[in-house]
Scaffold this motif. Structure first.
Motif, mmCIF file in Angstrom:
data_model
loop_
_atom_site.group_PDB
_atom_site.id
_atom_site.type_symbol
_atom_site.label_atom_id
_atom_site.label_comp_id
_atom_site.label_asym_id
_atom_site.label_seq_id
_atom_site.Cartn_x
_atom_site.Cartn_y
_atom_site.Cartn_z
ATOM 1 N N TYR A 126 0.841 -1.206 0.000
ATOM 2 C CA TYR A 126 0.000 0.000 0.000
ATOM 3 C C TYR A 126 0.871 1.249 0.000
ATOM 4 N N ASP A 127 1.854 1.310 0.893
ATOM 5 C CA ASP A 127 2.685 2.510 1.007
ATOM 6 C C ASP A 127 3.572 2.709 -0.204
ATOM 7 N N ASN A 128 3.967 1.617 -0.864
ATOM 8 C CA ASN A 128 4.740 1.755 -2.099
ATOM 9 C C ASN A 128 3.962 2.546 -3.140
ATOM 10 N N VAL A 129 2.684 2.218 -3.278
ATOM 11 C CA VAL A 129 1.861 2.897 -4.285
ATOM 12 C C VAL A 129 1.518 4.313 -3.844
ATOM 13 N N ALA A 130 1.233 4.482 -2.560
ATOM 14 C CA ALA A 130 0.771 5.779 -2.054
ATOM 15 C C ALA A 130 1.887 6.803 -1.894
ATOM 16 N N TRP A 131 3.134 6.342 -1.814
ATOM 17 C CA TRP A 131 4.242 7.220 -1.443
ATOM 18 C C TRP A 131 4.359 8.447 -2.349
ATOM 19 N N GLY A 132 4.446 8.218 -3.661
ATOM 20 C CA GLY A 132 4.620 9.333 -4.588
ATOM 21 C C GLY A 132 3.458 10.306 -4.545
ATOM 22 N N ALA A 133 2.249 9.765 -4.442
ATOM 23 C CA ALA A 133 1.069 10.637 -4.383
ATOM 24 C C ALA A 133 1.112 11.505 -3.130
ATOM 25 N N LYS A 134 1.517 10.922 -1.996
ATOM 26 C CA LYS A 134 1.623 11.696 -0.757
ATOM 27 C C LYS A 134 2.657 12.807 -0.903
ATOM 28 N N VAL A 135 3.811 12.479 -1.468
ATOM 29 C CA VAL A 135 4.873 13.467 -1.650
ATOM 30 C C VAL A 135 4.398 14.621 -2.531
ATOM 31 N N ASN A 136 3.551 14.303 -3.510
ATOM 32 C CA ASN A 136 3.051 15.321 -4.426
ATOM 33 C C ASN A 136 1.783 16.005 -3.913
ATOM 34 N N GLY A 137 1.412 15.731 -2.665
ATOM 35 C CA GLY A 137 0.308 16.451 -2.047
ATOM 36 C C GLY A 137 -1.073 16.009 -2.489
ATOM 37 N N TYR A 138 -1.221 14.739 -2.828
ATOM 38 C CA TYR A 138 -2.533 14.241 -3.268
ATOM 39 C C TYR A 138 -3.568 14.411 -2.161
ATOM 40 N N LYS A 139 -4.734 14.977 -2.500
ATOM 41 C CA LYS A 139 -5.775 15.296 -1.513
ATOM 42 C C LYS A 139 -7.005 14.398 -1.624
ATOM 43 N N GLY A 140 -7.005 13.489 -2.590
ATOM 44 C CA GLY A 140 -8.184 12.649 -2.794
ATOM 45 C C GLY A 140 -8.199 11.448 -1.865
ATOM 46 N N ASN A 141 -9.063 10.481 -2.199
ATOM 47 C CA ASN A 141 -9.185 9.259 -1.406
ATOM 48 C C ASN A 141 -8.019 8.337 -1.744
ATOM 49 N N MET A 142 -7.108 8.174 -0.795
ATOM 50 C CA MET A 142 -5.887 7.403 -1.059
ATOM 51 C C MET A 142 -6.197 5.928 -1.286
ATOM 52 N N GLU A 147 -6.004 1.387 -5.053
ATOM 53 C CA GLU A 147 -6.694 0.307 -5.754
ATOM 54 C C GLU A 147 -6.699 0.539 -7.261
ATOM 55 N N GLN A 148 -7.014 1.759 -7.675
ATOM 56 C CA GLN A 148 -7.061 2.067 -9.109
ATOM 57 C C GLN A 148 -5.696 1.842 -9.752
ATOM 58 N N SER A 149 -4.640 2.274 -9.090
ATOM 59 C CA SER A 149 -3.291 2.135 -9.648
ATOM 60 C C SER A 149 -2.886 0.669 -9.748
ATOM 61 N N LEU A 150 -3.203 -0.109 -8.707
ATOM 62 C CA LEU A 150 -2.880 -1.534 -8.741
ATOM 63 C C LEU A 150 -3.707 -2.262 -9.798
ATOM 64 N N ARG A 151 -4.936 -1.843 -9.992
ATOM 65 C CA ARG A 151 -5.755 -2.446 -11.052
ATOM 66 C C ARG A 151 -5.161 -2.137 -12.425
ATOM 67 N N GLN A 176 7.888 -5.610 -10.286
ATOM 68 C CA GLN A 176 7.950 -4.656 -11.392
ATOM 69 C C GLN A 176 6.586 -4.047 -11.654
ATOM 70 N N ARG A 177 5.525 -4.843 -11.550
ATOM 71 C CA ARG A 177 4.185 -4.281 -11.713
ATOM 72 C C ARG A 177 3.830 -3.336 -10.564
ATOM 73 N N LEU A 178 4.353 -3.629 -9.378
ATOM 74 C CA LEU A 178 4.163 -2.701 -8.252
ATOM 75 C C LEU A 178 4.850 -1.371 -8.549
ATOM 76 N N CYS A 179 6.037 -1.421 -9.125
ATOM 77 C CA CYS A 179 6.735 -0.182 -9.492
ATOM 78 C C CYS A 179 5.970 0.574 -10.574
ATOM 79 N N ILE A 180 5.331 -0.156 -11.485
ATOM 80 C CA ILE A 180 4.497 0.494 -12.494
ATOM 81 C C ILE A 180 3.285 1.147 -11.828
ATOM 82 N N ALA A 181 2.678 0.450 -10.860
ATOM 83 C CA ALA A 181 1.548 1.026 -10.119
ATOM 84 C C ALA A 181 1.980 2.284 -9.382
ATOM 85 N N ARG A 182 3.166 2.258 -8.797
ATOM 86 C CA ARG A 182 3.694 3.428 -8.087
ATOM 87 C C ARG A 182 3.866 4.608 -9.048
#
Length: 278
Positions: A126-142, A147-151, A176-182
């Motif tokens: 979860y944190d692997n995918v969420a990390w970049g969004a958090k750093v970039n100040g994402y304000k939506g539903n994490m 889930e959308q990114s992993l899908r 590698q797919r996790l890195c793509i999701a990230r």
């Protein structure tokens, strides 16, 4: 076309589809006489390429011809090497990403990158995918974003019940797919891939290739590969690079993949793809 507050031009995305599709051609990225040097060594010279929206472009050529250097120029990763210097122009929807007014961090958000070796963080899936969004100040539903990114990375069904487990616990192909999701989670427009399957087994490689085909509906993809069969299978366009006598890489031929592999215009290209050198 409008410019955002970081000086990067925002343009409407092109229409996804096949190479044969009719309609206006739009380019997500373009280089004009781009050269990259490291100190006194010129790694690539006079590279002029156009990358169509929602198409997959492969960069092929022998080791040392500058494929990865070219790729890293597209999101200013070469800036991290103190001796690097870029000349010419690199245009992202018509705006030069090397203008002083452009923030390289914003460039790297919009032009994401997947590296040769899977490099998940020592954090939960979860944190692997969420990390970049958090750093970039994402304000939506994490939760929804993860889930959308992993899908989109074709990984959700395999990890939905173990999001709190370490990303390092996954297999190589899953990592590698996790890195793509990230990469997807920060909502880029272009995804760069530097030999993304070279460390994977054939089954995982095929899964990544299938995923790349799915991703081009949403993203423009530029992939470096040493595997010519992969370039032939997975890309819409292919650029063949080789070195001059001064060891600087240059573009020999750039064409629709089917055309380049079946009717190459240059003997140098034909010699490479038929295995006569390289």
């Amino acid at each position: 076309m409008a410019a955002d507050d970081r000086g990067i031009v925002i343009a409407p995305a092109g229409v996804p589809g096949s190479v044969e599709e009719t309609g206006p051609v739009t380019h997500a990225m373009e280089t004009v006489d781009m050269s990259v040097s490291y100190g006194s060594f010129r790694a690539v010279k006079n590279v002029s390429l156009q990358f169509r929206d929602h198409q997959i472009t492969a960069l092929i050529g022998p080791s040392g011809c500058g494929k990865s250097t070219v790729l890293r120029a597209f999101n200013r990763m070469n800036d991290l090497i103190p001796t690097s210097r870029v000349e010419g122009r690199v245009l992202f929807h018509g705006a030069d990403i090397y203008e002083e007014s452009v923030d390289p961090v914003e460039v790297r958000r919009r032009v994401g990158m997947v590296f040769q070796k899977p490099n998940p963080f020592p954090k939960s899936i979860y944190d692997n995918v969420a990390w970049g969004a958090k750093v970039n100040g994402y304000k939506g539903n994490m939760d929804d974003l993860v889930e959308q990114s992993l899908r989109q990375a074709a990984l959700w069904d395999e990890v939905d019940d173990k999001l709190d487990q370490s990303g390092l616990s996954l297999s190589g192909g899953q990592q590698q797919r996790l890195c793509i999701a990230r990469t997807i989670a920060v909502k880029p427009e272009i995804i760069l891939m530097d030999e993304p399957t070279s460390a994977l087994d054939p089954i995982a490689t095929l899964r990544i290739e299938e995923l790349i085909q799915e991703l081009k509906q949403r993203y423009t993809i530029i992939i470096v590969t040493h595997n010519m069969q992969q370039a032939a299978r997975a890309s819409d366009f292919t650029a063949f690079l080789n070195m001059d006598q001064d060891r600087a890489g240059r573009v020999i031929e750039f064409e629709a993949t089917a055309e380049l592999f079946t009717r190459p215009a240059k003997k140098e290209t034909e010699d490479y793809i038929t295995g006569r050198f390289g």
